[in-house]
Design an enzyme around this catalytic site. Sequence first.
Site, PDB file in Angstrom:
ATOM      1  N   GLY A   1       2.730 -41.169 -14.417  1.00 40.10           N
ATOM      2  CA  GLY A   1       3.428 -41.498 -13.170  1.00 40.10           C
ATOM      3  C   GLY A   1       4.575 -40.550 -12.892  1.00 40.10           C
ATOM      4  N   ALA A   2       4.283 -39.244 -13.001  1.00 42.85           N
ATOM      5  CA  ALA A   2       5.359 -38.244 -12.851  1.00 42.85           C
ATOM      6  C   ALA A   2       5.348 -37.592 -11.469  1.00 42.85           C
ATOM      7  CB  ALA A   2       5.251 -37.193 -13.943  1.00 42.85           C
ATOM      8  N   SER A   3       4.627 -38.181 -10.535  1.00 48.82           N
ATOM      9  CA  SER A   3       4.565 -37.577  -9.197  1.00 48.82           C
ATOM     10  C   SER A   3       5.833 -37.837  -8.401  1.00 48.82           C
ATOM     11  CB  SER A   3       3.340 -38.100  -8.442  1.00 48.82           C
ATOM     12  OG  SER A   3       3.344 -39.514  -8.402  1.00 48.82           O
TER      13      SER A   3
ATOM     14  N   ASN B   1       5.439 -44.138 -18.281  1.00 47.64           N
ATOM     15  CA  ASN B   1       6.346 -44.464 -17.177  1.00 47.64           C
ATOM     16  C   ASN B   1       5.616 -45.056 -15.968  1.00 47.64           C
ATOM     17  OD1 ASN B   1       8.819 -43.874 -15.324  1.00 47.64           O
ATOM     18  ND2 ASN B   1       7.142 -42.691 -14.405  1.00 47.64           N
TER      19      ASN B   1
ATOM     20  N   SER C   1      11.537 -52.759 -18.201  1.00 47.15           N
ATOM     21  CA  SER C   1      12.451 -53.091 -17.103  1.00 47.15           C
ATOM     22  C   SER C   1      13.374 -54.196 -17.607  1.00 47.15           C
ATOM     23  CB  SER C   1      11.658 -53.631 -15.910  1.00 47.15           C
ATOM     24  OG  SER C   1      12.504 -54.348 -15.027  1.00 47.15           O
TER      25      SER C   1
ATOM     26  N   TYR D   1       5.030 -58.891 -12.747  1.00 47.68           N
ATOM     27  CA  TYR D   1       5.794 -57.702 -13.149  1.00 47.68           C
ATOM     28  C   TYR D   1       6.616 -57.997 -14.401  1.00 47.68           C
ATOM     29  CZ  TYR D   1       8.900 -53.632 -12.722  1.00 47.68           C
ATOM     30  OH  TYR D   1       9.612 -52.474 -12.956  1.00 47.68           O
TER      31      TYR D   1
ATOM     32  N   ALA E   1       6.155 -60.265 -16.656  1.00 47.18           N
ATOM     33  CA  ALA E   1       5.261 -60.463 -17.820  1.00 47.18           C
ATOM     34  C   ALA E   1       4.759 -59.120 -18.338  1.00 47.18           C
ATOM     35  CB  ALA E   1       4.085 -61.356 -17.431  1.00 47.18           C
TER      36      ALA E   1
ATOM     37  N   LYS F   1       6.210 -56.237 -18.109  1.00 48.11           N
ATOM     38  CA  LYS F   1       7.302 -55.471 -18.715  1.00 48.11           C
ATOM     39  C   LYS F   1       7.761 -56.104 -20.038  1.00 48.11           C
ATOM     40  CE  LYS F   1       7.507 -52.143 -15.728  1.00 48.11           C
ATOM     41  NZ  LYS F   1       7.258 -50.743 -16.130  1.00 48.11           N
TER      42      LYS F   1
ATOM     43  N   ILE G   1      17.222 -48.914 -10.088  1.00 44.91           N
ATOM     44  CA  ILE G   1      17.256 -47.448 -10.031  1.00 44.91           C
ATOM     45  C   ILE G   1      16.806 -47.000  -8.642  1.00 44.91           C
ATOM     46  CG2 ILE G   1      16.463 -45.309 -11.133  1.00 44.91           C
ATOM     47  CD1 ILE G   1      18.055 -47.234 -13.030  1.00 44.91           C
TER      48      ILE G   1
HETATM   49  P1  NDP Z   1       7.937 -44.984  -8.201  1.00 48.66           P
HETATM   50  O1  NDP Z   1       7.210 -45.965  -7.350  1.00 48.66           O
HETATM   51  O2  NDP Z   1       8.872 -44.017  -7.590  1.00 48.66           O
HETATM   52  O3  NDP Z   1       6.867 -44.161  -9.081  1.00 48.66           O
HETATM   53  C1  NDP Z   1       5.845 -44.836  -9.739  1.00 48.66           C
HETATM   54  C2  NDP Z   1       4.942 -43.800 -10.394  1.00 48.66           C
HETATM   55  O4  NDP Z   1       3.911 -44.500 -11.097  1.00 48.66           O
HETATM   56  C3  NDP Z   1       4.285 -42.876  -9.398  1.00 48.66           C
HETATM   57  O5  NDP Z   1       4.327 -41.557  -9.870  1.00 48.66           O
HETATM   58  C4  NDP Z   1       2.830 -43.372  -9.374  1.00 48.66           C
HETATM   59  O6  NDP Z   1       1.893 -42.321  -9.171  1.00 48.66           O
HETATM   60  C5  NDP Z   1       2.666 -43.878 -10.782  1.00 48.66           C
HETATM   61  N1  NDP Z   1       1.561 -44.806 -10.903  1.00 48.66           N
HETATM   62  C6  NDP Z   1       1.423 -46.030 -10.343  1.00 48.66           C
HETATM   63  N2  NDP Z   1       0.224 -46.552 -10.681  1.00 48.66           N
HETATM   64  C7  NDP Z   1      -0.393 -45.641 -11.482  1.00 48.66           C
HETATM   65  C8  NDP Z   1      -1.636 -45.602 -12.164  1.00 48.66           C
HETATM   66  N3  NDP Z   1      -2.506 -46.624 -12.090  1.00 48.66           N
HETATM   67  N4  NDP Z   1      -1.942 -44.512 -12.900  1.00 48.66           N
HETATM   68  C9  NDP Z   1      -1.066 -43.474 -12.984  1.00 48.66           C
HETATM   69  N5  NDP Z   1       0.119 -43.445 -12.358  1.00 48.66           N
HETATM   70  C10 NDP Z   1       0.443 -44.526 -11.618  1.00 48.66           C
HETATM   71  O7  NDP Z   1       8.675 -45.878  -9.285  1.00 48.66           O
HETATM   72  P2  NDP Z   1       9.862 -45.581 -10.312  1.00 48.66           P
HETATM   73  O8  NDP Z   1      10.001 -44.141 -10.571  1.00 48.66           O
HETATM   74  O9  NDP Z   1      11.020 -46.366  -9.876  1.00 48.66           O
HETATM   75  O10 NDP Z   1       9.264 -46.328 -11.583  1.00 48.66           O
HETATM   76  C11 NDP Z   1       8.901 -45.679 -12.794  1.00 48.66           C
HETATM   77  C12 NDP Z   1       8.848 -46.742 -13.887  1.00 48.66           C
HETATM   78  O11 NDP Z   1      10.148 -47.316 -14.037  1.00 48.66           O
HETATM   79  C13 NDP Z   1       7.901 -47.895 -13.576  1.00 48.66           C
HETATM   80  O12 NDP Z   1       7.225 -48.274 -14.747  1.00 48.66           O
HETATM   81  C14 NDP Z   1       8.835 -49.002 -13.126  1.00 48.66           C
HETATM   82  O13 NDP Z   1       8.302 -50.264 -13.337  1.00 48.66           O
HETATM   83  C15 NDP Z   1      10.032 -48.723 -13.996  1.00 48.66           C
HETATM   84  N6  NDP Z   1      11.271 -49.324 -13.495  1.00 48.66           N
HETATM   85  C16 NDP Z   1      11.791 -48.934 -12.288  1.00 48.66           C
HETATM   86  C17 NDP Z   1      12.949 -49.526 -11.821  1.00 48.66           C
HETATM   87  C18 NDP Z   1      13.571 -49.182 -10.502  1.00 48.66           C
HETATM   88  O14 NDP Z   1      14.511 -49.883 -10.078  1.00 48.66           O
HETATM   89  N7  NDP Z   1      13.113 -48.131  -9.805  1.00 48.66           N
HETATM   90  C19 NDP Z   1      13.630 -50.564 -12.605  1.00 48.66           C
HETATM   91  C20 NDP Z   1      13.001 -50.875 -13.849  1.00 48.66           C
HETATM   92  C21 NDP Z   1      11.864 -50.268 -14.270  1.00 48.66           C
HETATM   93  P3  NDP Z   1       1.021 -42.142  -7.814  1.00 48.66           P
HETATM   94  O15 NDP Z   1       1.989 -42.309  -6.670  1.00 48.66           O
HETATM   95  O16 NDP Z   1       0.482 -40.767  -7.985  1.00 48.66           O
HETATM   96  O17 NDP Z   1      -0.039 -43.190  -7.837  1.00 48.66           O
END
Ligand code: NDP
Length: 244
Positions: free
Chosen positions: A9-11, A87, A139, A152, A154, A156, A185
Amino acid sequence: MSKTVLITGASKGIGAATAILFAQKGYNVVINYNNSYESASLLARSLSANGYSVMTHKANVANKLEVDLMIKETLYKFGSLDILVNNAGVAYQGLITDTDEIDFDRIIDTNLKGTFNCCKAVTSSMVNKGSGKIINISSMWGQVGASCEVAYSASKAGIIGLTKALAKELAPSGITVNCIAPGLIETSMNSNLTVEELTEFVETIPLGRMGSADEIAEAIEFLASDKADYITGQVLGINGGYVI
Ligand code: NDP
């Protein structure tokens, strides 16, 4: 030789910030994405243009075959995989009565099973090497539970349990497994919240602001570094004091 890190999920968001930081620190970086081809490619191109070593790989972390292929390709291209950052994640908000089985499965499959799939796929190469670092992104809702986020929370909480169990299992092989539990965040994950909702939330955070993706990336990089060699099975809360 440079170490290799794979970030799921690094996009965008936290994953993208982490990819940039690791690239700057000299790692080979694998940028995983699922839907966001454009932003993953843009990120990879801009890092490559600056001389950094990166590749992108599309894989749905919930799909074991796609994950296995991604790990194979990483090992083929870079020769080893030293650090895994789980992530990738999706959120869902709604009353339990409005949460369909399909929603529940999607959240658990992506967040929890995705973490399991990736951990499982990297284990044998890390065990053979006798070293490795896995950092899972949970989280604060996995620690304390969020109202209207049963699936969500559950998923996490499951990541925290998985982290602790796997840390014990892999410690004898020289592999550490840790977990970061971010608070609120500033990423697109919270773009559904109105300005009023965000303001109200921020007022309840002792440090009085949202966290940034860069602040989470710094902690991930620390846990992946030699400085954290004696840390395993831990949950690092980065939440501005919201959960103490
Ligand atoms: P974003 O929505 O900005 O990014 C989520 C990323 O996850 C995207 O790159 C997306 O890729 C990828 N993703 C989602 N589903 C899949 C899948 N099935 N396979 C591969 N990649 C996937 O979220 P954040 O950067 O905020 O979140 C990152 C992590 O941090 C998550 O696990 C989130 O639960 C956790 N988190 C975030 C918080 C916040 O407040 N932002 C708080 C607590 C935890 P694509 O778009 O290419 O599908």
